[in-house]
Design an enzyme around this catalytic site. Structure first.
Site, short mmCIF file in Angstrom:
data_model
loop_
_atom_site.label_atom_id
_atom_site.label_comp_id
_atom_site.label_asym_id
_atom_site.label_seq_id
_atom_site.Cartn_x
_atom_site.Cartn_y
_atom_site.Cartn_z
N ARG A 1 0.84 -1.22 0.00
CA ARG A 1 0.00 0.00 0.00
C ARG A 1 0.87 1.27 0.00
O ARG A 1 0.57 2.26 0.67
CB ARG A 1 -0.94 0.03 1.22
N SER B 1 -10.82 -0.37 3.46
CA SER B 1 -10.08 -0.73 4.68
C SER B 1 -9.56 0.54 5.32
O SER B 1 -8.83 1.30 4.68
CB SER B 1 -8.88 -1.60 4.33
N GLU C 1 -4.80 3.23 6.71
CA GLU C 1 -4.47 3.11 5.28
C GLU C 1 -5.05 4.34 4.56
O GLU C 1 -4.50 4.81 3.57
CB GLU C 1 -5.11 1.82 4.76
P1 NAP Z 1 -9.79 -11.77 4.38
O1 NAP Z 1 -9.96 -12.83 3.36
O2 NAP Z 1 -10.76 -11.67 5.53
O3 NAP Z 1 -8.32 -11.84 5.00
C1 NAP Z 1 -7.88 -10.88 5.96
C2 NAP Z 1 -6.49 -10.41 5.59
O4 NAP Z 1 -5.62 -11.52 5.56
C3 NAP Z 1 -6.48 -9.78 4.22
O5 NAP Z 1 -6.45 -8.39 4.39
C4 NAP Z 1 -5.26 -10.35 3.52
O6 NAP Z 1 -4.17 -9.44 3.41
C5 NAP Z 1 -4.80 -11.47 4.42
N1 NAP Z 1 -4.89 -12.73 3.66
C6 NAP Z 1 -5.97 -13.53 3.49
N2 NAP Z 1 -5.65 -14.60 2.77
C7 NAP Z 1 -4.33 -14.50 2.47
C8 NAP Z 1 -3.42 -15.26 1.72
N3 NAP Z 1 -3.79 -16.43 1.16
N4 NAP Z 1 -2.14 -14.83 1.59
C9 NAP Z 1 -1.75 -13.67 2.15
N5 NAP Z 1 -2.57 -12.87 2.86
C10 NAP Z 1 -3.84 -13.28 3.03
O7 NAP Z 1 -9.68 -10.38 3.63
P2 NAP Z 1 -10.80 -9.31 3.27
O8 NAP Z 1 -10.72 -8.25 4.30
O9 NAP Z 1 -12.11 -9.96 2.96
O10 NAP Z 1 -10.16 -8.74 1.94
C11 NAP Z 1 -9.95 -9.56 0.81
C12 NAP Z 1 -8.96 -8.88 -0.10
O11 NAP Z 1 -9.46 -7.63 -0.56
C13 NAP Z 1 -7.64 -8.57 0.58
O12 NAP Z 1 -6.60 -8.79 -0.33
C14 NAP Z 1 -7.76 -7.12 0.95
O13 NAP Z 1 -6.52 -6.46 1.01
C15 NAP Z 1 -8.60 -6.59 -0.18
N6 NAP Z 1 -9.37 -5.43 0.27
C16 NAP Z 1 -8.77 -4.20 0.26
C17 NAP Z 1 -9.48 -3.11 0.71
C18 NAP Z 1 -8.87 -1.75 0.75
O14 NAP Z 1 -9.59 -0.78 0.97
N7 NAP Z 1 -7.59 -1.62 0.60
C19 NAP Z 1 -10.79 -3.25 1.15
C20 NAP Z 1 -11.35 -4.51 1.17
C21 NAP Z 1 -10.63 -5.58 0.71
P3 NAP Z 1 -3.96 -8.39 2.19
O15 NAP Z 1 -4.84 -7.26 2.53
O16 NAP Z 1 -2.51 -8.02 2.30
O17 NAP Z 1 -4.31 -9.06 0.92
#
Ligand code: NAP
Length: 345
Positions: A162, A232, A328
């Site tokens: 990020r 996020s 973030e």
């Molecule tokens: P999730 O599946 O509940 O998982 C929680 C966190 O664990 C995620 O943020 C992700 O990190 C990490 N994670 C899960 N599986 C992983 C894997 N196989 N390898 C490495 N890291 C893992 O996540 P969620 O909150 O529903 O989000 C799903 C994805 O959408 C994530 O990649 C998240 O970053 C992205 N997202 C981003 C935003 C934003 O505003 N930036 C908002 C919503 C969702 P990472 O975040 O590093 O991937």
């Protein structure tokens, strides 16, 4: 188009009741340069905004907000890849849809991320196992002091988690005007996250991944057109292996992901949820009930309410896990960006 004394409520996804001295929408690099030069001549602060999907306004902005709506998607083919030259003001999700409609695979995991193409390198947007870094070829920036357009290669963008050069050396005095993407013709599905694990790597199509990502996001994340939010709110914290060991002893279920450099990434959403903060409310701001990482405007939130919720979340997570969360989302004060960590400490 220029408006004086304009509300910013519909120009950022938190939809807070804030305004700016002037708002100018630009559609070309020349218009952008003129708007910036005029504001500077009037000694006004300037804020460049795409769709405002990653900002928290702390108060009214006492200056000119320039809304980037430079459009256009040009596609060129080489032997190994599709090369896209994209206007910074293109909506990111529409771009993802455009690529899939034209059988160009590679962006499907990044579906439904709010914001503009031009904001994507700043944050090095990432979701479901792909970061922009993987597909970025170059970023064209307008040097606002010289009027020249400079091209930075993906390597020069110094992409991190990020993070990028656009949050540091190129934060002031530059505007992103185009983004170059390179989508390899040798498509490899990325199926490491959530429901994507259920898909068969041998037969899956980019459209199936797109549909699954959209379904996952829609089930957990509030639509900013209905419920104000900026995605996020906090970054996932990175801790040392030693710190992780201590946490695992106390919380054996704690999710963690090795960064392959002696550090581990924790899931900020899990930490917040474990402090039982889902639904926690102050004034009109709250922790989202489906996804603890998202702070929402329930309709009548003020900036102060959001800050109070963020402060409470950060202190509760620290009390329980000794981990300090960092926003973030970028915080904007009266004259420009301010230090977000200090604002919620
Ligand atoms: P999730 O599946 O509940 O998982 C929680 C966190 O664990 C995620 O943020 C992700 O990190 C990490 N994670 C899960 N599986 C992983 C894997 N196989 N390898 C490495 N890291 C893992 O996540 P969620 O909150 O529903 O989000 C799903 C994805 O959408 C994530 O990649 C998240 O970053 C992205 N997202 C981003 C935003 C934003 O505003 N930036 C908002 C919503 C969702 P990472 O975040 O590093 O991937």
């Amino acid at each position: 188009m220029s408006t004086n004394g304009a509300s910013l409520q519909q120009l950022h996804t938190f939809h807070l009741p804030v305004s700016a001295h002037r708002v100018i929408t630009v559609t070309t690099p020349d218009e952008l340069l003129n708007a910036w030069t005029q504001a500077k001549q009037e000694q006004q602060a300037v804020l460049l905004l795409g769709e405002g999907s990653n900002v928290l306004f702390l108060e009214d902005f006492s200056g000119t907000v320039i809304i980037n709506r430079i459009k256009g998607i040009n596609v060129r083919e080489s032997d190994t890849a599709w090369h896209l030259h994209v206007g910074a003001g293109e909506n990111w999700h529409q771009l993802v849809c455009f690529t899939l409609d034209n059988d160009l695979a590679g962006l499907e995991n990044l579906a439904l991320i709010p914001g503009c193409a031009g904001s994507s390198p700043i944050q090095n947007i990432g979701a479901y196992g792909i970061e922009l870094k993987r597909v970025c070829d170059y970023v064209d920036v307008l040097n606002l002091n010289t009027g020249e357009i400079e091209r930075l290669s993906a390597e020069q963008c110094l992409f991190g988690y990020r993070d990028s050069i656009f949050k540091h050396k190129y934060q002031d005095g530059y505007a992103i005007v185009h983004v170059g993407l390179q989508l390899s013709k040798e498509w490899v599905p990325i199926l490491e996250y959530g429901d994507l694990k259920k898909l068969d790597a041998a037969t899956v199509t980019p459209k199936e991944i797109f549909d699954s990502v959209c379904a996952m996001r829609r089930s957990k994340l509030p639509d900013p057109n209905i419920t104000g939010n900026a995605g996020s709110f906090f970054k996932n914290p990175i801790v040392s292996t030693k710190e992780l060991q201590k946490l695992v002893e106390q919380y054996p279920d704690i999710p963690h992901y090795s960064q392959n450099n002696g550090t581990e990434k924790l899931a900020a959403g899990w930490l917040i949820d474990n402090c039982s903060l889902k639904g926690f409310t102050i004034g009109g701001a709250a922790v989202h009930k489906q996804q603890a990482l998202v702070l929402i405007n329930q309709g009548n939130a003020t900036s102060k309410d959001v800050i109070s919720v963020a402060h409470h979340v950060r202190s509760e997570v620290f009390k329980r896990f000794s981990v300090l969360l960092e926003p973030e989302v970028r915080f904007v004060g009266k004259y420009g960006e301010i230090n977000a960590v200090e604002a919620i400490s």
